[in-house]
Scaffold this active site. Structure first.
Site, short mmCIF file in Angstrom:
data_model
loop_
_atom_site.label_atom_id
_atom_site.label_comp_id
_atom_site.label_asym_id
_atom_site.label_seq_id
_atom_site.Cartn_x
_atom_site.Cartn_y
_atom_site.Cartn_z
N ASP A 420 0.83 -1.22 0.00
CA ASP A 420 0.00 0.00 0.00
C ASP A 420 0.86 1.26 0.00
O ASP A 420 1.99 1.26 0.52
CB ASP A 420 -0.90 -0.03 1.25
N ARG A 424 -0.09 7.67 -2.71
CA ARG A 424 0.53 8.75 -1.92
C ARG A 424 1.96 9.01 -2.40
O ARG A 424 2.42 10.14 -2.44
CB ARG A 424 0.50 8.39 -0.43
N ARG A 433 -1.54 9.20 -10.02
CA ARG A 433 -1.51 7.97 -9.21
C ARG A 433 -0.93 6.76 -9.96
O ARG A 433 -0.14 6.00 -9.38
CB ARG A 433 -2.91 7.65 -8.68
N HIS A 437 1.85 3.31 -9.07
CA HIS A 437 1.73 1.86 -9.26
C HIS A 437 2.90 1.33 -10.07
O HIS A 437 3.46 0.27 -9.78
CB HIS A 437 0.41 1.52 -9.95
N THR A 466 -11.01 -6.94 -4.50
CA THR A 466 -12.36 -6.90 -5.09
C THR A 466 -13.00 -5.52 -4.88
O THR A 466 -13.94 -5.16 -5.57
CB THR A 466 -13.27 -7.99 -4.46
N LEU A 531 10.85 -20.35 -4.44
CA LEU A 531 9.87 -19.47 -3.80
C LEU A 531 8.54 -19.59 -4.55
O LEU A 531 8.52 -19.54 -5.78
CB LEU A 531 10.36 -18.01 -3.88
N ARG A 594 -4.71 -1.79 8.92
CA ARG A 594 -5.91 -2.61 8.69
C ARG A 594 -5.59 -3.70 7.69
O ARG A 594 -4.56 -3.66 7.00
CB ARG A 594 -7.08 -1.74 8.24
N LEU A 595 -6.53 -4.65 7.58
CA LEU A 595 -6.28 -5.82 6.74
C LEU A 595 -6.94 -5.69 5.37
O LEU A 595 -6.59 -6.44 4.44
CB LEU A 595 -6.77 -7.09 7.43
C1 IPE Z 1 -5.46 -2.83 -0.24
O1 IPE Z 1 -5.16 -1.51 -0.30
C2 IPE Z 1 -5.48 -3.42 -1.60
C3 IPE Z 1 -4.18 -3.63 -2.24
C4 IPE Z 1 -3.02 -3.31 -1.72
C5 IPE Z 1 -4.20 -4.28 -3.50
P1 IPE Z 1 -6.27 -0.39 -0.38
O2 IPE Z 1 -5.53 0.90 -0.46
O3 IPE Z 1 -7.23 -0.66 -1.45
O4 IPE Z 1 -6.99 -0.55 1.00
P2 IPE Z 1 -7.92 0.49 1.78
O5 IPE Z 1 -8.96 0.96 0.83
O6 IPE Z 1 -7.01 1.61 2.21
O7 IPE Z 1 -8.45 -0.26 2.92
C1 IPE Z 2 -2.02 0.13 -3.17
O1 IPE Z 2 -1.71 1.45 -3.24
C2 IPE Z 2 -2.01 -0.48 -4.54
C3 IPE Z 2 -3.32 -0.90 -4.99
C4 IPE Z 2 -4.45 -0.72 -4.38
C5 IPE Z 2 -3.32 -1.61 -6.25
P1 IPE Z 2 -2.82 2.55 -3.21
O2 IPE Z 2 -3.20 2.91 -4.61
O3 IPE Z 2 -3.94 2.12 -2.35
O4 IPE Z 2 -2.04 3.73 -2.55
P2 IPE Z 2 -2.61 4.76 -1.49
O5 IPE Z 2 -3.09 3.95 -0.32
O6 IPE Z 2 -3.75 5.48 -2.16
O7 IPE Z 2 -1.46 5.62 -1.18
MG MG Z 3 -4.26 2.35 -0.33
#
Ligand code: IPE
Ligand code: IPE
Ligand code: MG
Length: 652
Positions: A420, A424, A433, A437, A466, A531, A594-595
């Site tokens: 995650d 940001r 954004r 990625h 999802t 792995l 969080r999970l």
């Molecule tokens: C969890 O991250 C999903 C992935 C890393 C693929 P999110 O950024 O979507 O989670 P929330 O929305 O902050 O809980």
């Molecule tokens: C997680 O990064 C990657 C995916 C959800 C694919 P985010 O895109 O959720 O990044 P933040 O949490 O918005 O920074």
């Molecule tokens: Mg995120």
């Protein structure tokens, strides 16, 4: 003149001596012939064992469509194991139509191996069962095995479309058994235990096949009859082995039943037939006879089934009577018991054979058009590994960092990461954004190399949830494009290393190109063992559990799974990726705690490590630090910590 001399000589011949000589010659000839026959038989027998089967067995294999000599050898090993198990076990296999016999040998033979492992009394019995189970799962996925017993079972499973759904439940039972033999506290527990062991691979499927062969639709009542017979079989076994089991410190009967009759393990060990023991056996024999009465119903369904089924019931009753008379092994080696048993069995076999023959070749072997599709494997079926290039070593860290030493067995078996913070990271740099990625891709590669260097066997990464579909379409599209690129073994450098790809998630809604890339890399890297990298794409924990529950409910409703067999290991078999082990360490980057719906089932006991680092800024050193934190933690799994346990030991 000459004839007169002869006549005179003949008259004076010593007839008694001649008679004796004749007798001697005849005896010598008979003994010689017997010795010669015996010797030849032994030699032929040895030859049959090594390179040829007796003609009748050869026919059985031909009719079952088992023509490969290696496979036959596997089935033969199983058959010998069944034969060793007991007369009734073997009789069952003798009473089904020839094409189904190898299938039964494989099912029983495999059960026997696990039974022997769990009864071995060895300290490492549970580990040996685990190793066997892991190998079995891999063999089922590959469709073959190097072990003769597993090779036969794998072949039987795919040929006859046996449901493997209940296998984990039975494996778990054997494993528990090895660790600690359960003391049954009620008949319910006793039934549930035996059903989990006796029905897992395919008793129900076998019944369906027999139903198909006879054109009878076997319903729930027939399934109940089958269950009743199995109950009686297990009860007879338990009674027969009372003394032997007692020596091992256990008994395969509900303990309150023993207590109610005032019978103790110590009594059983002596083997003396006390009045209490006599009363117990008599009462349980009545119970078993009652179960056999219930089982009789199945025989009304079809004459071919009736002949086999009634014989099995009769054989059980003979055993019971012998037990009531105090002869646990009667029907065994000697005397009228043996004769009666042989008579019942062979008449039954004859009747059964005639009736099955009358039905014609209804059970066709695998080549036939009625062959069911192979069951969905535990892990994807993969072609035999191509003689591949040896994998490259992981790329070294850009700054020359080396993995931490001295972690020993504290390296987690399974690390899962919520990657995650991409958005940001991009925002901090004034970038759109999707650029975040893209930047995350090199972090991913570095972390994979770090896992390889540290010897972590499983790394699972959250690629798209999802819930992520809620994001703007352009962002989701970019994530999907990057995932497709990353999963492409031709373009992605990590797949030149000792990395095997798995993926987990729902295929619905994913672009065909991405699915192709995932599936083809899964296949191409299936032989790698360094792995296992599992990419979670369109993954949601609740969706995974709901889908599993839906499938399991379907199997329960269809009669393939008994509700009492539903256990956690069985349930796990229905998840997207059943072979994925429990998560030991779950890391989330990006500072949130969080999970987000990631692996709720598998991570139930995971250690959680939250890092403030944004995902694109992470490299392998971040992973190693998290592992070091993990290695310092004490995992208690609901038990007591080492210090507390030590304290308790000392205070007692
Ligand atoms: C969890 O991250 C999903 C992935 C890393 C693929 P999110 O950024 O979507 O989670 P929330 O929305 O902050 O809980
Ligand atoms: C997680 O990064 C990657 C995916 C959800 C694919 P985010 O895109 O959720 O990044 P933040 O949490 O918005 O920074
Ligand atoms: Mg995120």
């Amino acid at each position: 003149m000459q004839s007169a001399v002869v006549a005179a000589d003949t008259r004076h011949l010593p007839w008694a001596h001649l008679g004796l000589a004749l007798l001697w010659a005849l005896t010598t000839a008979a003994v010689g012939t017997a010795a010669f026959t015996l010797h030849t038989r032994c030699r032929l027998g040895a030859l049959h064992r090594t390179w040829r089967l007796p003609p009748l067995r050869h026919r059985v294999y031909r009719r079952a469509g088992v023509n490969d000599p290696e496979l036959r050898a596997g089935y033969e090993t199983c058959r010998r194991l069944v034969r060793r198990s007991g007369q009734t076990d073997y009789a069952v296999t003798q009473l089904v139509p020839a094409p189904l016999r190898p299938l039964l040998w494989a099912m029983y033979g495999h059960g026997r191996v696990l039974d022997d492992l769990s009864d071995s009394g060895r300290a490492d019995a549970a580990e040996r069962i685990d190793a066997w189970v892991r190998a079995m799962e891999e063999d089922l996925a590959r469709g073959t095995s190097t072990d003769p017993v597993r090779r036969a079972l794998t072949h039987a499973v795919t040929t006859w479309d046996l449901p493997t759904g209940q296998l984990p439940a039975s494996f778990a039972t054997y494993r528990r058994d090895a660790a600690e033999r359960p003391g049954f506290t009620s008949w319910e527990q006793w039934h549930a235990y035996w059903h989990a062991l006796s029905f897992p691979v395919g008793v129900t499927r076998l019944a369906t096949l027999l139903g198909e062969a006879t054109g009878t639709r076997l319903g729930p009542r027939d399934a109940e009859a089958l269950r009743r017979w199995t109950d009686a079989f297990n009860l007879v076994d338990a009674l027969r082995d009372l003394r032997q089991d007692a020596h091992l410190g256990r008994v395969a009967l509900p303990l309150p039943v023993l207590a109610a009759h005032g019978v103790t393990l110590a009594d059983l060990r002596t083997g003396r037939r006390t009045p209490q023991l006599h009363a117990l056996v008599r009462e349980l024999a009545v119970t078993a006879h009652g179960w056999l009465d219930d089982a009789d119903g199945l025989a009304d369904r079809h004459p071919a089934l009736a002949a086999s089924w009634r014989t099995l019931i009769r054989l059980q009753r003979l055993q019971l009577r012998a037990l009531e008379r105090g002869r646990p092994r009667s029907g065994g080696r000697r005397g009228t018991g043996r004769l009666r048993r042989a008579l019942v069995l062979h008449t039954g076999r004859l009747h059964a054979a005639l009736n099955w023959r009358r039905l014609g070749p209804v059970l066709t072997p695998p080549q036939g058009a009625r062959v069911p599709a192979p069951p969905p494997p535990l892990t994807p079926v993969v072609p035999r590994p191509r003689p591949a290039e040896p994998p490259l070593p992981p790329r070294p860290h850009a700054g020359g960092a080396r993995p931490p030493a001295g972690l020993g067995d504290r390296v987690p078996r399974h690390v899962a990461i919520i990657m995650d913070g991409n958005g940001r990271w991009a925002a901090e740099r004034g970038l759109p954004r999707p650029r975040g990625h893209a930047a995350g891709q090199s972090a991913l590669r570095d972390v994979v190399y770090g896992a390889l260097e540290l010897g972590i066997p499983h790394l699972t990464l959250y690629g798209l949830s999802t819930e992520n579909w809620k994001r703007p379409a352009a962002e989701v599209e970019e994530i999907l494009r990057l995932l497709g690129e990353g999963a492409n073994a031709d373009r992605e450098e990590v797949f030149a290393r000792d990395v095997r790809l798995w993926w987990s998630g729902l295929p619905e809604g994913l672009p065909a190109g991405l699915l192709d890339a995932l599936e083809s890399t899964v296949r191409r890297t299936a032989h790698r063992r360094g792995l296992t990298l599992t990419l979670c794409v369109n993954y949601g924990g609740r969706a995974e559990i709901t889908a599993a529950a839906r499938k399991l409910a379907g199997d329960v409703a269809g009669g393939g799974v008994h509700p009492s067999a539903v256990t956690a290991p069985l349930f796990a078999r229905y998840l997207h990726r059943p072979a994925l082990p429990d998560v030991d360490l779950l890391i989330r980057t990006g500072g949130d705690h969080r999970l987000s719906n990631f692996l709720p089932w598998q991570a139930a006991y995971a250690e959680l490590v939250f890092l403030d680092t944004l995902w694109p800024d992470l490299d392998r050193t971040g992973l190693w630090r998290a592992v070091e934190t993990y290695a310092r933690r004490e995992r208690r799994f609901g038990g007591l910590g080492e210090a507390v346990a030590q304290g308790r030991m000392e205070s007692t």
